[in-house]
Design a protein around this motif. Structure first.
Motif, mmCIF file in Angstrom:
data_model
loop_
_atom_site.group_PDB
_atom_site.id
_atom_site.type_symbol
_atom_site.label_atom_id
_atom_site.label_comp_id
_atom_site.label_asym_id
_atom_site.label_seq_id
_atom_site.Cartn_x
_atom_site.Cartn_y
_atom_site.Cartn_z
ATOM 1 N N TYR A 140 1.148 -2.667 15.965
ATOM 2 C CA TYR A 140 0.979 -3.783 16.886
ATOM 3 C C TYR A 140 0.662 -5.030 16.066
ATOM 4 N N HIS A 157 1.854 -7.826 20.619
ATOM 5 C CA HIS A 157 3.184 -7.205 20.672
ATOM 6 C C HIS A 157 3.129 -5.837 20.002
ATOM 7 N N TYR A 171 4.682 -7.428 26.530
ATOM 8 C CA TYR A 171 3.587 -7.680 25.601
ATOM 9 C C TYR A 171 2.339 -7.994 26.429
#
Length: 192
Positions: A140, A157, A171
């Motif tokens: 991430y 994200h 997201y």
């Protein structure tokens, strides 16, 4: 709730500009480091674990109900959420709570897993709510971090690996507040 304003280090850069005009630049690297560390903790200790959503329990009538109180205890114990975040979590789960109480599911009705017979408002029982998936990403990244005084925002994200975005359309939008000399998570919103 008291809000303590934090001092900011201000570096004044004088450039070859017109007389009387000064270009001011703020050094927020400590804030950025703190927020990135908070985001890592948020992901590892909350989003990427089963404690990102409340569970269920049997009430005094032996019907399953949403156990938000235990969820609230977990959120408070983690120590990095604002009071407003915790209140918003309660409101976010109110439809599930009402639907589960109305469904009146008894323990003997559950053959395998309660997630299979939950009302649709409680679909988070069968997937990871903030990831919008049943599997965890391998990576991430916090992107588009913006810090303004005692508030900050950014996007979390997810990636299958370090090169491929998990889903370009999904997201989390995060906001942070600086309260009592500490950055805390104020909101988490799924975006798609």
């Amino acid at each position: 709730m008291s809000i303590i304003l934090k001092p900011l280090l201000i570096v004044i850069l004088v450039t070859n500009l017109s007389p009387g005009f000064v270009d001011v630049e703020m050094d927020q690297s400590d804030d950025e480091k703190s927020i990135r560390a908070l985001t890592e903790t948020l992901y590892e200790e909350f989003i990427n674990r089963s404690n990102a959503s409340p569970g269920e329990k049997l009430n005094s009538n032996q019907y399953y109900v949403l156990d938000f109180e235990l969820h609230k205890v977990k959120l408070v114990r983690l120590g990095f959420f604002t009071d407003a975040f915790i209140q918003n979590e309660k409101e976010r789960y109110s439809d599930c709570s009402a639907a589960l109480e109305q469904a009146k599911i008894k323990e003997e009705e559950v053959e395998e897993d309660i997630a299979y017979i939950m009302p649709v408002e409680c679909s988070f029982f069968s997937y990871i709510y903030y990831l919008q998936a049943q599997e965890y990403p391998s990576y991430y990244q916090l992107e588009n971090l913006k810090i303004r005084e005692n508030h900050a925002s950014g996007e979390l994200h997810y990636y299958d690996n370090e090169e491929n975005n998990w889903d370009n359309l999904i997201y989390l939008e995060l906001t942070f507040s600086f309260i009592n000399n500490k950055w805390k998570v104020h909101t988490i919103e799924k975006k798609n």
